[in-house]
Design a protein around this motif. Sequence first.
Motif, PDB file in Angstrom:
ATOM      1  N   ASP A 244       0.702  -1.356  -0.268  1.00 57.80           N
ATOM      2  CA  ASP A 244      -0.074  -0.180   0.084  1.00 57.80           C
ATOM      3  C   ASP A 244       0.911   1.273   0.072  1.00 57.80           C
ATOM      4  O   ASP A 244       1.854   1.197   0.715  1.00 57.80           O
ATOM      5  CB  ASP A 244      -0.953   0.097   1.002  1.00 57.80           C
ATOM      6  N   ASP A 245       0.627   2.264  -0.856  1.00 58.42           N
ATOM      7  CA  ASP A 245       1.595   3.160  -1.258  1.00 58.42           C
ATOM      8  C   ASP A 245       2.860   2.565  -1.390  1.00 58.42           C
ATOM      9  O   ASP A 245       2.885   1.636  -2.253  1.00 58.42           O
ATOM     10  CB  ASP A 245       1.462   4.225  -0.205  1.00 58.42           C
ATOM     11  N   ASP A 246       3.872   2.881  -0.774  1.00 52.62           N
ATOM     12  CA  ASP A 246       5.284   2.630  -1.141  1.00 52.62           C
ATOM     13  C   ASP A 246       5.813   1.549  -0.091  1.00 52.62           C
ATOM     14  O   ASP A 246       6.960   0.971  -0.250  1.00 52.62           O
ATOM     15  CB  ASP A 246       6.251   3.718  -1.065  1.00 52.62           C
ATOM     16  N   ARG A 247       4.714   1.364   0.867  1.00 53.31           N
ATOM     17  CA  ARG A 247       5.320   0.144   1.753  1.00 53.31           C
ATOM     18  C   ARG A 247       5.010  -1.358   1.183  1.00 53.31           C
ATOM     19  O   ARG A 247       3.851  -1.352   0.607  1.00 53.31           O
ATOM     20  CB  ARG A 247       4.509   0.321   2.846  1.00 53.31           C
ATOM     21  N   THR A 248       5.889  -2.004   1.452  1.00 54.62           N
ATOM     22  CA  THR A 248       5.818  -3.270   0.759  1.00 54.62           C
ATOM     23  C   THR A 248       6.329  -4.413   1.954  1.00 54.62           C
ATOM     24  O   THR A 248       7.421  -4.150   2.636  1.00 54.62           O
ATOM     25  CB  THR A 248       6.712  -3.374  -0.403  1.00 54.62           C
ATOM     26  N   VAL A 249       5.602  -5.505   1.904  1.00 53.84           N
ATOM     27  CA  VAL A 249       5.985  -6.573   2.624  1.00 53.84           C
ATOM     28  C   VAL A 249       5.949  -7.837   1.638  1.00 53.84           C
ATOM     29  O   VAL A 249       5.154  -8.088   1.079  1.00 53.84           O
ATOM     30  CB  VAL A 249       5.149  -6.922   3.661  1.00 53.84           C
ATOM     31  N   ILE A 250       7.280  -8.393   1.428  1.00 51.69           N
ATOM     32  CA  ILE A 250       7.306  -9.521   0.734  1.00 51.69           C
ATOM     33  C   ILE A 250       7.850 -10.551   1.470  1.00 51.69           C
ATOM     34  O   ILE A 250       8.375 -10.790   2.477  1.00 51.69           O
ATOM     35  CB  ILE A 250       8.382  -9.264  -0.460  1.00 51.69           C
ATOM     36  N   THR A 251       6.980 -11.819   1.083  1.00 57.09           N
ATOM     37  CA  THR A 251       7.090 -13.212   1.816  1.00 57.09           C
ATOM     38  C   THR A 251       7.645 -14.199   0.762  1.00 57.09           C
ATOM     39  O   THR A 251       7.040 -14.205  -0.301  1.00 57.09           O
ATOM     40  CB  THR A 251       5.915 -13.491   2.324  1.00 57.09           C
ATOM     41  N   MET A 252       8.966 -14.703   1.141  1.00 60.00           N
ATOM     42  CA  MET A 252       9.233 -15.561   0.082  1.00 60.00           C
ATOM     43  C   MET A 252       9.344 -17.025   0.617  1.00 60.00           C
ATOM     44  O   MET A 252       9.693 -17.372   1.570  1.00 60.00           O
ATOM     45  CB  MET A 252      10.828 -15.220  -0.261  1.00 60.00           C
ATOM     46  N   ALA A 253       8.698 -17.765  -0.226  1.00 60.39           N
ATOM     47  CA  ALA A 253       8.495 -19.348   0.084  1.00 60.39           C
ATOM     48  C   ALA A 253       8.991 -20.071  -1.080  1.00 60.39           C
ATOM     49  O   ALA A 253       8.995 -19.797  -2.063  1.00 60.39           O
ATOM     50  CB  ALA A 253       7.130 -19.636   0.226  1.00 60.39           C
TER      51      ALA A 253
ATOM     52  N   SER B  12       9.604   1.262  -0.577  1.00 64.29           N
ATOM     53  CA  SER B  12      10.387   1.747  -1.895  1.00 64.29           C
ATOM     54  C   SER B  12       9.270   1.902  -2.997  1.00 64.29           C
ATOM     55  O   SER B  12       8.287   1.570  -3.028  1.00 64.29           O
ATOM     56  CB  SER B  12      11.522   0.764  -2.303  1.00 64.29           C
ATOM     57  N   PRO B  13       9.511   2.979  -3.754  1.00 64.48           N
ATOM     58  CA  PRO B  13       8.495   3.258  -4.919  1.00 64.48           C
ATOM     59  C   PRO B  13       8.712   2.080  -5.896  1.00 64.48           C
ATOM     60  O   PRO B  13       7.427   1.855  -6.737  1.00 64.48           O
ATOM     61  CB  PRO B  13       8.952   4.586  -5.763  1.00 64.48           C
ATOM     62  N   ARG B  14       9.618   1.163  -5.837  1.00 62.71           N
ATOM     63  CA  ARG B  14       9.586   0.156  -6.963  1.00 62.71           C
ATOM     64  C   ARG B  14       8.697  -0.914  -6.493  1.00 62.71           C
ATOM     65  O   ARG B  14       8.959  -1.542  -5.399  1.00 62.71           O
ATOM     66  CB  ARG B  14      11.062  -0.349  -6.928  1.00 62.71           C
ATOM     67  N   PHE B  15       7.816  -1.226  -7.110  1.00 63.55           N
ATOM     68  CA  PHE B  15       6.932  -2.267  -7.013  1.00 63.55           C
ATOM     69  C   PHE B  15       7.174  -3.359  -7.874  1.00 63.55           C
ATOM     70  O   PHE B  15       6.458  -3.637  -9.271  1.00 63.55           O
ATOM     71  CB  PHE B  15       5.449  -1.818  -7.340  1.00 63.55           C
ATOM     72  N   MET B  16       8.280  -4.142  -7.562  1.00 65.26           N
ATOM     73  CA  MET B  16       8.508  -5.273  -8.531  1.00 65.26           C
ATOM     74  C   MET B  16       9.043  -6.424  -7.789  1.00 65.26           C
ATOM     75  O   MET B  16       9.365  -6.480  -6.665  1.00 65.26           O
ATOM     76  CB  MET B  16       9.832  -4.456  -9.619  1.00 65.26           C
ATOM     77  N   LEU B  17       9.365  -7.374  -8.774  1.00 65.65           N
ATOM     78  CA  LEU B  17       9.991  -8.972  -8.379  1.00 65.65           C
ATOM     79  C   LEU B  17      10.931  -8.824  -9.139  1.00 65.65           C
ATOM     80  O   LEU B  17      11.010  -9.074 -10.548  1.00 65.65           O
ATOM     81  CB  LEU B  17       8.969  -9.763  -8.455  1.00 65.65           C
ATOM     82  N   PRO B  18      12.252  -8.932  -8.814  1.00 64.21           N
ATOM     83  CA  PRO B  18      13.395  -9.275  -9.551  1.00 64.21           C
ATOM     84  C   PRO B  18      13.544 -10.896  -9.939  1.00 64.21           C
ATOM     85  O   PRO B  18      13.599 -11.703  -9.128  1.00 64.21           O
ATOM     86  CB  PRO B  18      14.742  -9.225  -8.584  1.00 64.21           C
ATOM     87  N   ILE B  19      13.291 -11.155 -11.307  1.00 60.58           N
ATOM     88  CA  ILE B  19      13.269 -12.357 -11.601  1.00 60.58           C
ATOM     89  C   ILE B  19      14.578 -12.792 -12.535  1.00 60.58           C
ATOM     90  O   ILE B  19      14.630 -14.091 -12.926  1.00 60.58           O
ATOM     91  CB  ILE B  19      12.000 -12.745 -12.608  1.00 60.58           C
TER      92      ILE B  19
END
Lengths: 402, 321
Positions: free
Chosen positions: A5-14, A178-185
Amino acid sequence: MLVRDDDRTVITMANDFQGDARDFAVVVPVPTLVERGQVNVADMALIDHLDAYTAPRLVEYHDPDPCRSYERMEELASARVPMAQASEDAAAARKRGVTIEASYTVGEYDILVLSAEDSGGLVAWLTANGYRLPAGAEPVVRSYLRQDMRFFVAKVNLEEQARLGYTKLRPLQVAYESPRFMLPIRLGTVNAQGAQELFVYALTRSGRVETTNYRTVRLPSDTEVPEFVEEEFGEFYRALFSRQTEKQNGRAVFLEYAWDMAWCDPCAADPLSADELRRLGVFWISPPGGGAGRVAPQGQDVFVTRLHVRYDQAGFPEDLVFHETGDRSNFQGRYVIRRPWRAATSCDASAYYASVNERQEREARVLANLTGWELADIRERIRFLGEAGEPAQEPWWKRLWN
Amino acid sequence: MQTPALDPRHFQIAVLAILAAFGAAGLGIDIRPLHLVVVAAVALGTQYLAGRLAGLARFDPLSALVTTLSLTILLRTDGPGLAALAALLAIGSKFLLRVRGKHLFNPANFAIVTLMLASDGAWISTGQWGSAALGALALSGLGWLVLTRARRAETTVAFLATFAALLTARALLLGDPLAIVFHHLSNGALLIFAFFMISDPKTTPDAAAGRLLFGAIVAGLAFAIQFLAYRPYGPLLALYACAPLTPLLDCLLGGARYRWVASSLFKFTRQEKSDATHATRGLGRNDAVPVRHRAGLLRLLRRPRGHRAVQPGLAGRAGPR
């Protein structure tokens, strides 16, 4: 898993890593510095729950007795679809020119946040410290470093793991802004050992998430399929997915589920509780005890998007970049089985049997088209209904030309 | 009075309609018929009413149709209400936001960006056009350029060239493969923007040098938004932000005011009172033209008598030529 939400990101990696825990390592570029408090180890059950909740599902309808008029509907358990994620493994040696910006242990993981002037140095250092990067990774590492990204690397601390008593690898969570809403693949595509598979579960506030630099396509849904699909729904789903990926020339991300989590009817699995959502990183939900019940059926203010992508370097030269749309319409991968009435009838039901036969034929063609399976094989497995409701003997010419 | 035939907008409308149909049928883009009808009705209605209020000589539906199709292709909204508002904003901006006798914003761009900034219910799906449409788009874009006899192609060319150069420079700097550059340049939404939005001769500078400069500046800003600030929708936001540059560049560089080939179906008045467009046809493209500049709002107030003569033309009797 991406919560944003906005620039706040929580990423969970399984990860579906199967081997020895000592061989496991995560090397992920992150857009910002990540401090200890920003990392957490989550419970795999949370992700399993969300996976089950959003999984494509099979529903079953029974045809009513053609001689009476009532209806019944039944829900089958949804199929669990195996999850996978790109992983980078470890093993080798040397060191040079790398800044360790942070180093800490969280749960059973030893974590480092690294930056470097030079990709060669970083790759050498990682190799020396037992992180095995795929061959050809250096240019990609250089690109990330020049984009001012850090590397988040994690290894399993075997002692901690033994002490904590976990045998399976638990998902790692990172919260950052971060403004970056991405997944490095891209690191996952350099070794070119076939395509990688990735599920992205996005939890957002305003609506569906889609990629801005690749097409996001809805997986075909709401189609009637033959009865035998029930026995092999997993296979059906995988064949369907492969076929659809091919149809898009391996260049599309697929939407499998998009739903306002305030409700689902019917649900493939119980909705997630406010507590579960919070543990998954949905930071805008008030903490449990603050009035939110165990299962809050309404007002979750969370929209879930499930994306599924099979990617390789040719089809996906660049990282996945997302944006949140205002689309709150619901979508699910849903496949329907309709059971014919096979019991005795008390009237002339020949018109009904003819319609069922037609439907079965149509379902066979749809299934062949969706999965790429041979029409003849499919026909063989369908229990066609004859003119009087008996199992039909298929005419010999039906399989002659098509 | 010239006869219709080759108003480039006819071609543009045809190409955009094909694109919309292809997007909906071939790419599964969520183009809803109801939204299309609503947008068309509001756009044409606004054009008609505002045209009458402003005392325009004729009702020209072409631009409103171009705007309708641009909005249909690019803007996604979660309800017809926002779609209608977009059409109103787009056409309304043409009549109200005017500087030196020209409207300031590209109508569709103004509506899309304003709504996106103001509401969660409006968005654009930049990825949805994929790169499969590349051939078709490139061809149609080129065709359009040819049709306009490349008279105003500089903006598109400068935009694409600058954007491509910046992307290439970035790839070289990062050591990325050129596949990433091609991936960005073949993005359908980018090409639609380049060929059908920023190319609008009415909202770009009048002088060729001004258009080149304008295209390059928009590209630079779009690149910065997308790759330095990491925000989506770079080109659309950049065009929106750069709109005030057009009157500035016109002031500095002059140039001939563009005019669509007159081909309108309906006339408001018997006499030719081309007012929104100050004719330059027949002049060389770099000839400076004396142009009477009046603010749109003033004209709106000043010309109530435009209403009287309306009926004959609308009833289908074409006035004497």
